[in-house]
Design a protein around this motif. Structure first.
Motif, PDB file in Angstrom:
ATOM      1  N   GLY A 126      27.265 -57.661 -52.214  1.00  0.00           N
ATOM      2  CA  GLY A 126      26.534 -56.874 -53.194  1.00  0.00           C
ATOM      3  C   GLY A 126      25.579 -57.747 -53.980  1.00  0.00           C
ATOM      4  N   GLU A 127      24.925 -57.161 -54.957  1.00  0.00           N
ATOM      5  CA  GLU A 127      23.995 -57.905 -55.797  1.00  0.00           C
ATOM      6  C   GLU A 127      24.121 -57.420 -57.232  1.00  0.00           C
ATOM      7  OE1 GLU A 127      20.012 -57.253 -54.358  1.00  0.00           O
ATOM      8  OE2 GLU A 127      20.379 -55.162 -54.003  1.00  0.00           O
ATOM      9  N   ALA A 128      23.533 -58.169 -58.136  1.00  0.00           N
ATOM     10  CA  ALA A 128      23.597 -57.821 -59.552  1.00  0.00           C
ATOM     11  C   ALA A 128      22.927 -56.468 -59.789  1.00  0.00           C
ATOM     12  CB  ALA A 128      22.922 -58.897 -60.388  1.00  0.00           C
ATOM     13  N   VAL A 129      23.537 -55.687 -60.682  1.00  0.00           N
ATOM     14  CA  VAL A 129      22.994 -54.368 -61.024  1.00  0.00           C
ATOM     15  C   VAL A 129      22.696 -54.364 -62.521  1.00  0.00           C
ATOM     16  CG1 VAL A 129      23.501 -51.894 -61.147  1.00  0.00           C
ATOM     17  CG2 VAL A 129      24.323 -53.238 -59.206  1.00  0.00           C
ATOM     18  N   PRO A 130      21.437 -54.061 -62.905  1.00  0.00           N
ATOM     19  CA  PRO A 130      21.119 -54.012 -64.335  1.00  0.00           C
ATOM     20  C   PRO A 130      21.822 -52.835 -65.017  1.00  0.00           C
ATOM     21  CG  PRO A 130      19.200 -53.421 -63.013  1.00  0.00           C
ATOM     22  CD  PRO A 130      20.285 -53.795 -62.060  1.00  0.00           C
ATOM     23  N   VAL A 131      22.379 -53.113 -66.214  1.00  0.00           N
ATOM     24  CA  VAL A 131      23.047 -52.064 -66.986  1.00  0.00           C
ATOM     25  C   VAL A 131      22.451 -51.927 -68.382  1.00  0.00           C
ATOM     26  CG1 VAL A 131      25.221 -52.101 -65.702  1.00  0.00           C
ATOM     27  CG2 VAL A 131      24.909 -53.663 -67.621  1.00  0.00           C
ATOM     28  N   ILE A 132      21.657 -52.937 -68.794  1.00  0.00           N
ATOM     29  CA  ILE A 132      20.942 -52.887 -70.072  1.00  0.00           C
ATOM     30  C   ILE A 132      19.535 -53.412 -69.819  1.00  0.00           C
ATOM     31  CG2 ILE A 132      20.806 -53.732 -72.453  1.00  0.00           C
ATOM     32  CD1 ILE A 132      23.825 -54.226 -72.335  1.00  0.00           C
ATOM     33  N   ASP A 165      33.857 -50.031 -71.729  1.00  0.00           N
ATOM     34  CA  ASP A 165      34.131 -51.220 -70.911  1.00  0.00           C
ATOM     35  C   ASP A 165      32.995 -52.239 -71.039  1.00  0.00           C
ATOM     36  OD1 ASP A 165      36.001 -52.435 -69.305  1.00  0.00           O
ATOM     37  OD2 ASP A 165      35.226 -51.583 -67.432  1.00  0.00           O
ATOM     38  N   LEU A 166      31.761 -51.756 -71.016  1.00  0.00           N
ATOM     39  CA  LEU A 166      30.610 -52.643 -71.177  1.00  0.00           C
ATOM     40  C   LEU A 166      30.606 -53.263 -72.566  1.00  0.00           C
ATOM     41  CD1 LEU A 166      27.978 -53.827 -70.045  1.00  0.00           C
ATOM     42  CD2 LEU A 166      26.811 -51.804 -70.954  1.00  0.00           C
ATOM     43  N   GLU A 167      30.901 -52.462 -73.583  1.00  0.00           N
ATOM     44  CA  GLU A 167      30.950 -52.999 -74.947  1.00  0.00           C
ATOM     45  C   GLU A 167      32.025 -54.078 -75.080  1.00  0.00           C
ATOM     46  OE1 GLU A 167      31.454 -49.439 -77.243  1.00  0.00           O
ATOM     47  OE2 GLU A 167      29.280 -49.142 -77.452  1.00  0.00           O
ATOM     48  N   LYS A 168      33.150 -53.911 -74.400  1.00  0.00           N
ATOM     49  CA  LYS A 168      34.209 -54.927 -74.411  1.00  0.00           C
ATOM     50  C   LYS A 168      33.676 -56.236 -73.825  1.00  0.00           C
ATOM     51  CE  LYS A 168      37.321 -54.863 -71.228  1.00  0.00           C
ATOM     52  NZ  LYS A 168      38.422 -54.506 -70.340  1.00  0.00           N
ATOM     53  N   ARG A 169      32.951 -56.136 -72.725  1.00  0.00           N
ATOM     54  CA  ARG A 169      32.386 -57.339 -72.098  1.00  0.00           C
ATOM     55  C   ARG A 169      31.355 -58.003 -73.016  1.00  0.00           C
ATOM     56  NH1 ARG A 169      31.973 -56.067 -65.686  1.00  0.00           N
ATOM     57  NH2 ARG A 169      33.874 -54.846 -65.542  1.00  0.00           N
ATOM     58  N   LEU A 170      30.567 -57.193 -73.698  1.00  0.00           N
ATOM     59  CA  LEU A 170      29.579 -57.738 -74.633  1.00  0.00           C
ATOM     60  C   LEU A 170      30.271 -58.461 -75.785  1.00  0.00           C
ATOM     61  CD1 LEU A 170      27.052 -54.764 -74.723  1.00  0.00           C
ATOM     62  CD2 LEU A 170      26.621 -57.034 -73.769  1.00  0.00           C
ATOM     63  N   ARG A 171      31.317 -57.848 -76.342  1.00  0.00           N
ATOM     64  CA  ARG A 171      32.062 -58.496 -77.436  1.00  0.00           C
ATOM     65  C   ARG A 171      32.663 -59.816 -76.973  1.00  0.00           C
ATOM     66  NH1 ARG A 171      33.662 -53.141 -78.305  1.00  0.00           N
ATOM     67  NH2 ARG A 171      35.636 -53.481 -77.221  1.00  0.00           N
ATOM     68  N   MET A 172      33.206 -59.839 -75.763  1.00  0.00           N
ATOM     69  CA  MET A 172      33.807 -61.068 -75.244  1.00  0.00           C
ATOM     70  C   MET A 172      32.765 -62.163 -75.044  1.00  0.00           C
ATOM     71  SD  MET A 172      36.656 -59.464 -72.665  1.00  0.00           S
ATOM     72  CE  MET A 172      37.317 -61.028 -72.156  1.00  0.00           C
ATOM     73  N   ALA A 173      31.499 -61.769 -74.855  1.00  0.00           N
ATOM     74  CA  ALA A 173      30.412 -62.735 -74.719  1.00  0.00           C
ATOM     75  C   ALA A 173      29.825 -63.117 -76.075  1.00  0.00           C
ATOM     76  CB  ALA A 173      29.312 -62.163 -73.811  1.00  0.00           C
ATOM     77  N   GLY A 174      30.371 -62.536 -77.157  1.00  0.00           N
ATOM     78  CA  GLY A 174      29.888 -62.853 -78.499  1.00  0.00           C
ATOM     79  C   GLY A 174      28.643 -62.096 -78.897  1.00  0.00           C
ATOM     80  N   ILE A 175      28.389 -60.974 -78.261  1.00  0.00           N
ATOM     81  CA  ILE A 175      27.203 -60.162 -78.552  1.00  0.00           C
ATOM     82  C   ILE A 175      27.625 -58.983 -79.415  1.00  0.00           C
ATOM     83  CG2 ILE A 175      25.358 -58.773 -77.546  1.00  0.00           C
ATOM     84  CD1 ILE A 175      25.669 -60.573 -75.020  1.00  0.00           C
TER      85      ILE A 175
END
Length: 195
Positions: free
Chosen positions: A87-93, A112-122
């Motif tokens: 597969g390849e990267a898929v844009p989500v934002i 789920d996306l917001e959880k990933r963003l929080r874990m990245a410090g965003i």
């Protein structure tokens, strides 16, 4: 004996196809049902090999590993095959806006996306210039210019522009932990038991 070899190739190909359809989450990101399904899939595929004798089971296991090595080599050699298998990267934002259709196609909720963003410090979706879900299920992102942290290079440019008389020393650090990897020698003494 060759029948088991071709059956093992078939099971490995079918297993790869089924797991590819299953999504792009790593084991650590899987829910309990997803993990149970993958284990069940392995049991079903492995059940076809089991009970056929030690030699045939070893041949089938070696074939599975060989199949993995060959598919990895093919993926490294041809980008088209890599896209199909991995597969390849898929844009989500994009520009601070959610791409809802892409999230739906990946079966990822906004939570789920917001959880990933929080874990990245965003803190804010609006601070993300581009966000992607990579082929391994991880979040990739680039922040908007206003949200990017200041680097040493940025700070040096501001200081030189504001105070042209200032002399900023070059920051080549000989104790950089990457020097050992790049140069191939230790830059400082390390006790023998830690080598």
């Amino acid at each position: 004996m060759w029948t088991y070899f071709w059956e093992a190739i078939l099971f490995a190909a079918v297993g790869t196809f089924i797991l590819r359809l299953g999504g792009r989450k790593s084991i650590s990101q899987m829910t309990v049902p997803q993990l149970a399904i993958i284990i069940s899939l392995g049991t079903v595929l492995g059940g076809e090999v089991a009970g056929k004798g030690v030699g045939n089971s070893i041949l089938a296991a070696a074939t599975f590993v060989g199949f993995l090595v060959v598919t990895e080599w093919i993926s490294l050699s041809w980008n088209g095959v890599e896209k199909v298998l991995k597969g390849e990267a898929v844009p989500v934002i994009s520009e601070g806006k959610l791409l809802i259709d892409n999230l739906k196609s990946l079966r990822i909720s906004v939570d789920d996306l917001e959880k990933r963003l929080r874990m990245a410090g965003i803190n804010r979706i609006e601070d993300v210039q581009i966000g992607t879900i990579e082929n391994n299920g991880e979040l990739g992102y680039s922040l908007m210019p206003h949200a990017r942290p200041v680097t040493m290079g940025d700070l040096e440019r501001v200081l030189k522009a504001t105070f042209p008389q200032i002399n900023i020393a070059n920051s080549n650090n000989k104790d950089d932990i990457f020097n050992e990897v790049i140069i191939g020698e230790n830059s400082k003494e390390v006790p023998n038991q830690l080598h």
